[in-house]
Design a protein around this motif. Sequence first.
Motif, short mmCIF file in Angstrom:
data_model
loop_
_atom_site.label_atom_id
_atom_site.label_comp_id
_atom_site.label_asym_id
_atom_site.label_seq_id
_atom_site.Cartn_x
_atom_site.Cartn_y
_atom_site.Cartn_z
N LYS A 78 -14.02 31.30 28.87
CA LYS A 78 -13.29 31.43 27.53
C LYS A 78 -13.08 32.86 27.46
N GLU A 79 -13.80 33.78 27.73
CA GLU A 79 -13.57 34.99 27.51
C GLU A 79 -12.50 35.70 28.49
N ALA A 80 -12.53 35.02 29.78
CA ALA A 80 -11.36 35.52 30.64
C ALA A 80 -10.02 35.13 30.25
N TRP A 81 -10.06 33.89 29.61
CA TRP A 81 -8.90 33.31 29.08
C TRP A 81 -8.57 34.21 27.86
N ILE A 82 -9.20 34.62 26.90
CA ILE A 82 -8.87 35.26 25.55
C ILE A 82 -8.33 36.69 26.13
N SER A 83 -8.97 37.34 27.10
CA SER A 83 -8.70 38.80 27.91
C SER A 83 -7.21 38.49 28.23
N ALA A 84 -6.98 37.68 29.24
CA ALA A 84 -5.72 37.42 29.80
C ALA A 84 -4.72 37.11 28.77
N THR A 85 -4.78 36.29 27.93
CA THR A 85 -3.78 35.90 26.76
C THR A 85 -3.49 37.23 25.80
N LEU A 86 -4.59 38.12 25.39
CA LEU A 86 -4.38 39.19 24.85
C LEU A 86 -3.43 40.06 25.73
N LEU A 87 -3.83 40.46 27.07
CA LEU A 87 -2.91 41.35 27.71
C LEU A 87 -1.75 41.08 27.90
N GLU A 88 -1.54 39.66 28.25
CA GLU A 88 -0.30 39.31 28.58
C GLU A 88 0.86 38.80 27.26
N TRP A 89 0.27 38.24 26.45
CA TRP A 89 1.14 37.86 25.26
C TRP A 89 0.79 38.24 23.93
N GLY A 90 -0.55 38.61 23.90
CA GLY A 90 -0.62 39.33 22.37
C GLY A 90 -1.72 38.35 21.62
N SER A 91 -1.90 38.77 20.16
CA SER A 91 -2.94 38.10 19.51
C SER A 91 -2.75 36.55 19.44
N CYS A 92 -3.79 35.78 19.79
CA CYS A 92 -3.93 34.41 20.03
C CYS A 92 -4.99 33.74 19.08
N GLY A 93 -5.48 34.35 18.18
CA GLY A 93 -6.43 33.86 17.14
C GLY A 93 -6.61 34.65 16.03
N LYS A 94 -6.90 34.16 14.97
CA LYS A 94 -7.39 34.68 13.47
C LYS A 94 -8.89 34.28 13.38
N ILE A 95 -9.68 35.23 12.61
CA ILE A 95 -11.14 34.86 12.21
C ILE A 95 -10.65 35.15 10.67
N ALA A 96 -11.54 34.27 10.12
CA ALA A 96 -11.53 34.72 8.48
C ALA A 96 -13.03 35.01 8.11
N TYR A 97 -13.02 36.24 7.46
CA TYR A 97 -14.56 36.64 7.00
C TYR A 97 -14.59 36.70 5.47
N VAL A 98 -15.56 36.22 5.00
CA VAL A 98 -15.96 36.14 3.64
C VAL A 98 -17.13 36.97 3.35
N ASP A 99 -16.99 38.11 2.88
CA ASP A 99 -18.12 39.32 2.70
C ASP A 99 -18.72 39.66 4.08
N GLY A 100 -18.16 39.76 4.97
CA GLY A 100 -18.39 39.88 6.42
C GLY A 100 -18.83 38.82 7.05
N VAL A 101 -18.74 37.75 6.48
CA VAL A 101 -19.24 36.21 7.15
C VAL A 101 -18.55 35.68 7.98
N ALA A 102 -18.18 35.29 9.12
CA ALA A 102 -17.02 34.55 9.63
C ALA A 102 -17.22 33.01 9.15
N ALA A 103 -16.12 32.80 8.40
CA ALA A 103 -16.41 31.65 7.67
C ALA A 103 -15.20 30.72 8.22
N GLY A 104 -14.28 30.85 9.13
CA GLY A 104 -13.57 29.94 9.81
C GLY A 104 -12.70 30.64 10.76
N PHE A 105 -11.82 29.86 11.57
CA PHE A 105 -10.86 30.58 12.55
C PHE A 105 -9.85 29.55 12.99
N VAL A 106 -8.72 30.19 13.79
CA VAL A 106 -7.79 29.39 14.52
C VAL A 106 -7.52 30.11 15.60
#
Length: 237
Positions: A78-106
Motif C-alpha cells: 500500500k505504501e509503495a502504491w501511494i508513493s509511486a502514484t504521488l510521484l508519477e501522477w500526483g495527489s490520490c486521496g483526501k483525509i478529513a480532519y475534525v479538530d485534528g481527528v481523522a474522520a474520513g477519507f477518499v
Amino acid sequence: MTPLSLSYDARLGRPYSHGFPQRPFVTIGACKVSRRLANVTLDNLDDLPRRCRRCVFWELDPVSGERAVESGDPGLEKEAWISATLLEWGSCGKIAYVDGVAAGFVLYAPPLYLPRSVAFPTSPVSADAVLLTTAHIIPEFSGGGLGRMLVQGVAKDLTRRGVRAIEAFGDLKWEQPGCLIPAEYLLSVGFKTVRPHLRFPRLRLELKTAISWREDVEVALERLLGSMSPERALRPV
C-alpha cells in the motif's frame, strides 16, 4: 485478499467505527469544531484505519494481492502504491480532519494505477476519467457534511488538474461491508449511471459542467454538489 467497503474489513466482524485509531469523541453540530482536508501522503498514511492501511484490493491485481496478504506485507505494498502514484501522477486521496481527528477519507486515481478496475463487468473506466475507489466516514462524524466535503475536495482537485470526470463502480445490492462504494452514495453526490448493471453499474460525475460556469471553481462545485447529503448512504447497515 482483505475485502473492504467504505474502507474497512468485513471478515473481522467488527463495526467499522473501530477502524480509525481510537481518539476522543467529537460531536459535529453540538459545538464549534475545526474541519480541514489534507492530501493523503506517506506522512499521514497511518491516519487511515489499520485495515484500510493494509488493504490492497484496488492497488494490486487479484493474484498479486493474494501473494501480498500471504507474505504478510500488504501494508508495504500500500505504501509503495501511494508513493509511486504521488510521484508519477500526483495527489490520490483526501483525509478529513475534525479538530485534528481523522474522520474520513477518499482515494482515487487513473484506472492505469488500479489493476482491479478491469475485473468489473462494466469496465473499462472512460479514458477521460479518474476512478473513485473508496469513500468512508466513521459513524461518530456522520451527519456533519464530511462526505460532501470530501467529494467536493476531490472534484476541486481534479478540475484544477484538467480532468473531465470522476467515475466509480457502485454496488446496487450493498448491504454489509464489502469491496465497493454503495451506488446509493454515488447517486446522492451527483453521479449518473453510464453503464447499467444489475449489481455493479459504472457511474460518472461530469466536471466539465463546473468548469463552464462563470463563477469560480469553488462556487461552481458548491452548486454542483452542495445540495447533496451523502452521509446517509455512508452509514453501516
